[in-house]
Design a protein around this motif. Structure first.
Motif, PDB file in Angstrom:
ATOM      1  N   TYR A 111     -13.511 -12.383   9.568  1.00 45.70           N
ATOM      2  CA  TYR A 111     -12.616 -11.349   9.972  1.00 45.70           C
ATOM      3  C   TYR A 111     -11.027 -11.965   9.751  1.00 45.70           C
ATOM      4  O   TYR A 111     -11.015 -12.939   9.539  1.00 45.70           O
ATOM      5  CB  TYR A 111     -12.684 -11.032  11.371  1.00 45.70           C
ATOM      6  CG  TYR A 111     -12.440 -11.908  12.200  1.00 45.70           C
ATOM      7  CD1 TYR A 111     -13.505 -13.105  12.923  1.00 45.70           C
ATOM      8  CD2 TYR A 111     -11.075 -12.201  12.932  1.00 45.70           C
ATOM      9  CE1 TYR A 111     -13.047 -14.060  13.600  1.00 45.70           C
ATOM     10  CE2 TYR A 111     -11.133 -13.120  13.830  1.00 45.70           C
ATOM     11  CZ  TYR A 111     -11.774 -14.169  14.084  1.00 45.70           C
ATOM     12  OH  TYR A 111     -11.562 -15.146  14.935  1.00 45.70           O
ATOM     13  N   ILE A 112     -10.302 -11.089   9.677  1.00 46.13           N
ATOM     14  CA  ILE A 112      -8.776 -11.440   9.660  1.00 46.13           C
ATOM     15  C   ILE A 112      -8.073 -10.740  10.427  1.00 46.13           C
ATOM     16  O   ILE A 112      -8.112  -9.552  10.752  1.00 46.13           O
ATOM     17  CB  ILE A 112      -8.478 -11.523   8.020  1.00 46.13           C
ATOM     18  CG1 ILE A 112      -7.021 -12.003   7.839  1.00 46.13           C
ATOM     19  CG2 ILE A 112      -8.447  -9.909   7.597  1.00 46.13           C
ATOM     20  CD1 ILE A 112      -6.613 -12.264   6.493  1.00 46.13           C
ATOM     21  N   VAL A 166     -10.557 -14.708   2.462  1.00 47.16           N
ATOM     22  CA  VAL A 166     -10.076 -13.267   2.821  1.00 47.16           C
ATOM     23  C   VAL A 166      -8.761 -12.884   2.278  1.00 47.16           C
ATOM     24  O   VAL A 166      -7.735 -13.899   2.885  1.00 47.16           O
ATOM     25  CB  VAL A 166     -10.529 -12.777   4.265  1.00 47.16           C
ATOM     26  CG1 VAL A 166     -10.210 -11.380   4.629  1.00 47.16           C
ATOM     27  CG2 VAL A 166     -11.948 -12.929   4.488  1.00 47.16           C
ATOM     28  N   LEU A 167      -8.329 -12.004   1.690  1.00 45.07           N
ATOM     29  CA  LEU A 167      -7.054 -11.521   1.239  1.00 45.07           C
ATOM     30  C   LEU A 167      -6.608 -10.316   1.829  1.00 45.07           C
ATOM     31  O   LEU A 167      -7.453  -9.450   1.745  1.00 45.07           O
ATOM     32  CB  LEU A 167      -6.646 -11.691  -0.084  1.00 45.07           C
ATOM     33  CG  LEU A 167      -6.767 -13.085  -0.857  1.00 45.07           C
ATOM     34  CD1 LEU A 167      -6.450 -12.965  -2.440  1.00 45.07           C
ATOM     35  CD2 LEU A 167      -5.696 -14.047  -0.141  1.00 45.07           C
ATOM     36  N   LEU A 168      -5.265 -10.122   2.367  1.00 46.14           N
ATOM     37  CA  LEU A 168      -5.132  -8.991   3.226  1.00 46.14           C
ATOM     38  C   LEU A 168      -3.614  -8.498   2.575  1.00 46.14           C
ATOM     39  O   LEU A 168      -2.708  -9.229   2.916  1.00 46.14           O
ATOM     40  CB  LEU A 168      -5.152  -8.798   4.755  1.00 46.14           C
ATOM     41  CG  LEU A 168      -4.584  -7.603   5.330  1.00 46.14           C
ATOM     42  CD1 LEU A 168      -5.387  -6.435   5.092  1.00 46.14           C
ATOM     43  CD2 LEU A 168      -4.617  -7.918   6.946  1.00 46.14           C
ATOM     44  N   ASN A 169      -3.475  -7.476   2.008  1.00 50.41           N
ATOM     45  CA  ASN A 169      -2.294  -6.955   1.657  1.00 50.41           C
ATOM     46  C   ASN A 169      -2.110  -5.460   2.286  1.00 50.41           C
ATOM     47  O   ASN A 169      -2.604  -4.554   2.124  1.00 50.41           O
ATOM     48  CB  ASN A 169      -2.358  -6.358  -0.029  1.00 50.41           C
ATOM     49  CG  ASN A 169      -1.000  -5.903  -0.354  1.00 50.41           C
ATOM     50  OD1 ASN A 169      -0.233  -5.371   0.234  1.00 50.41           O
ATOM     51  ND2 ASN A 169      -0.709  -6.299  -1.571  1.00 50.41           N
ATOM     52  N   LYS A 170      -1.204  -5.693   3.465  1.00 55.12           N
ATOM     53  CA  LYS A 170      -1.012  -4.636   4.274  1.00 55.12           C
ATOM     54  C   LYS A 170      -0.254  -3.522   3.819  1.00 55.12           C
ATOM     55  O   LYS A 170      -0.546  -2.312   4.049  1.00 55.12           O
ATOM     56  CB  LYS A 170      -0.498  -5.192   5.733  1.00 55.12           C
ATOM     57  CG  LYS A 170      -1.217  -5.951   6.546  1.00 55.12           C
ATOM     58  CD  LYS A 170      -0.640  -5.976   8.207  1.00 55.12           C
ATOM     59  CE  LYS A 170      -0.842  -4.627   8.803  1.00 55.12           C
ATOM     60  NZ  LYS A 170      -0.360  -4.978  10.332  1.00 55.12           N
ATOM     61  N   MET A 209      -2.079 -11.575   9.343  1.00 54.01           N
ATOM     62  CA  MET A 209      -2.266 -12.694   8.372  1.00 54.01           C
ATOM     63  C   MET A 209      -2.445 -12.190   6.943  1.00 54.01           C
ATOM     64  O   MET A 209      -2.650 -11.044   6.943  1.00 54.01           O
ATOM     65  CB  MET A 209      -3.608 -13.459   8.623  1.00 54.01           C
ATOM     66  CG  MET A 209      -3.679 -14.049  10.249  1.00 54.01           C
ATOM     67  SD  MET A 209      -5.178 -14.635  10.600  1.00 54.01           S
ATOM     68  CE  MET A 209      -5.375 -16.028   9.406  1.00 54.01           C
ATOM     69  N   ASP A 210      -2.088 -12.913   6.039  1.00 58.13           N
ATOM     70  CA  ASP A 210      -2.356 -12.615   4.713  1.00 58.13           C
ATOM     71  C   ASP A 210      -3.436 -13.023   4.048  1.00 58.13           C
ATOM     72  O   ASP A 210      -4.143 -12.631   3.099  1.00 58.13           O
ATOM     73  CB  ASP A 210      -1.086 -13.172   3.815  1.00 58.13           C
ATOM     74  CG  ASP A 210       0.217 -12.464   4.244  1.00 58.13           C
ATOM     75  OD1 ASP A 210       1.263 -13.252   4.041  1.00 58.13           O
ATOM     76  OD2 ASP A 210       0.152 -11.356   4.585  1.00 58.13           O
ATOM     77  N   MET A 211      -3.858 -14.368   4.558  1.00 64.27           N
ATOM     78  CA  MET A 211      -5.085 -15.046   3.888  1.00 64.27           C
ATOM     79  C   MET A 211      -5.815 -15.650   5.238  1.00 64.27           C
ATOM     80  O   MET A 211      -5.263 -16.479   6.167  1.00 64.27           O
ATOM     81  CB  MET A 211      -4.779 -16.076   2.725  1.00 64.27           C
ATOM     82  CG  MET A 211      -5.936 -16.546   1.972  1.00 64.27           C
ATOM     83  SD  MET A 211      -5.211 -17.921   0.793  1.00 64.27           S
ATOM     84  CE  MET A 211      -4.851 -19.146   2.039  1.00 64.27           C
ATOM     85  N   LYS A 212      -7.228 -15.880   4.806  1.00 66.70           N
ATOM     86  CA  LYS A 212      -8.005 -16.620   5.841  1.00 66.70           C
ATOM     87  C   LYS A 212      -8.968 -17.310   5.023  1.00 66.70           C
ATOM     88  O   LYS A 212      -9.498 -16.540   4.021  1.00 66.70           O
ATOM     89  CB  LYS A 212      -8.596 -15.741   6.775  1.00 66.70           C
ATOM     90  CG  LYS A 212      -9.514 -16.619   8.025  1.00 66.70           C
ATOM     91  CD  LYS A 212     -10.109 -15.747   8.925  1.00 66.70           C
ATOM     92  CE  LYS A 212     -10.832 -16.788   9.951  1.00 66.70           C
ATOM     93  NZ  LYS A 212     -11.622 -15.766  10.825  1.00 66.70           N
TER      94      LYS A 212
END
Lengths: 108, 116
Positions: free
Chosen positions: A48-49, A63-67, A53-56
Motif C-alpha cells: 500500500y502507499i 509503487v508509484l503514485l501520481n496524485k 508519498m510519491d513512491m514506495k
C-alpha cells in the motif's frame, strides 16, 4: 461511487519487470492498495502507499503514485512464475473500491 | 491467528430459495465487511459493521439482502428469494477500526454462490 480502471491483461517473460497501471477518480483516499488474487485463494494485500508519498519500494515491488493525474502503478522486478495472478488496485479508506483486475501471465 | 473464515465455501441453490452465509473475523478485529465479486470483476462493497452496529449499506444491497453481527463477533449474510443474478463470490473481510490511519483489511476465502 469511486471509479477505478485497470488494463485487463499483461503477459511478461520470466525475469523481466511487470508494470500494472491503475487510474482512479476520487483523490480523497488516505491509502491506496495493491491486492493479489490467485485461483482458489482469497485476496492478499501486497502493498500500500500513503497518499502523500510519491513512491514506495518493498523488496521486488515498487509503487508509484501520481496524485495530479490520479494514477497508481505497481512494478514487479524480476517477475517469477509464482507472480502469475490477478492484481487489483483499490482505493478508499474503509469501503474499498477495486478495479476489475489485471491478469498477469508469466511465460518462461 | 487463524485468519478470516467463511462457511460454506460453496453453495448451490435453486432460484427462489433463501441462503445464509457465515463469516468469522480475526478475533481482535472490530470491523467486518462484506463484498461481492462477480466473474471478471473486482470486489464490490456491500456493507460493514463496527462491533455489532451496521454502519453503512451499499445501494447494491437490495431488500432481499440482510446482514447481522449480533454480538460483534461473527456475521451472517442472508439472501432471500435468490435470483440468478445473485450468483457471485461473497467475500468477508475484517480489520481494526480506525479512519485516517492504516488498517489493513484481511479477506476470507469467500463463499461461491451459484443460483440455478
Amino acid at each position: 461511487g469511486e471509479d477505478v480502471e485497470q488494463s485487463l491483461f499483461l503477459s511478461v517473460r520470466e525475469g523481466d519487470s511487470s508494470v500494472i497501471n491503475c487510474t482512479y477518480t476520487d483523490s480523497s483516499s488516505t491509502y491506496l492498495y495493491w491486492y493479489k488474487q490467485e485461483p482458489g485463494a482469497g485476496l492478499q494485500l501486497l502493498t500500500y502507499i500513503f497518499s502523500n508519498m510519491d513512491m514506495k519500494q518493498d523488496q521486488r515491488l515498487t509503487v508509484l503514485l501520481n496524485k495530479k493525474d490520479k494514477h497508481l502503478s505497481l512494478r514487479i522486478a524480476d517477475t517469477q512464475t509464482g507472480d502469475s495472478a490477478i492484481y487489483f488496485c483499490a482505493v478508499n479508506d474503509y469501503k474499498l473500491s477495486f478495479g476489475a483486475g489485471t491478469t498477469v501471465t508469466v511465460r518462461a | 491467528d487463524t485468519g478470516v473464515s467463511q462457511d460454506p465455501r460453496h453453495k448451490i441453490t435453486k432460484r427462489g430459495q433463501n441462503v445464509t452465509f457465515r463469516c468469522d473475523p480475526i478475533s481482535e478485529h472490530n470491523r467486518l465487511y462484506w463484498y461481492r465479486q462477480t466473474l471478471g470483476q473486482g470486489p464490490e462493497f456491500l456493507t460493514y459493521f463496527q462491533n455489532e452496529a451496521q454502519l453503512e449499506k451499499s445501494r447494491l444491497l437490495s431488500d432481499r439482502f440482510s446482514a447481522e453481527r449480533p454480538k460483534g463477533s461473527f456475521s451472517t449474510l442472508e439472501i432471500q428469494r435468490t435470483e440468478q443474478g445473485d450468483s457471485a463470490m461473497y467475500l468477508c473481510a475484517s480489520s481494526v477500526a480506525g479512519d485516517g490511519f492504516y488498517n489493513e483489511q484481511f479477506f476470507g476465502p469467500g463463499t461461491r454462490l451459484t443460483v440455478l
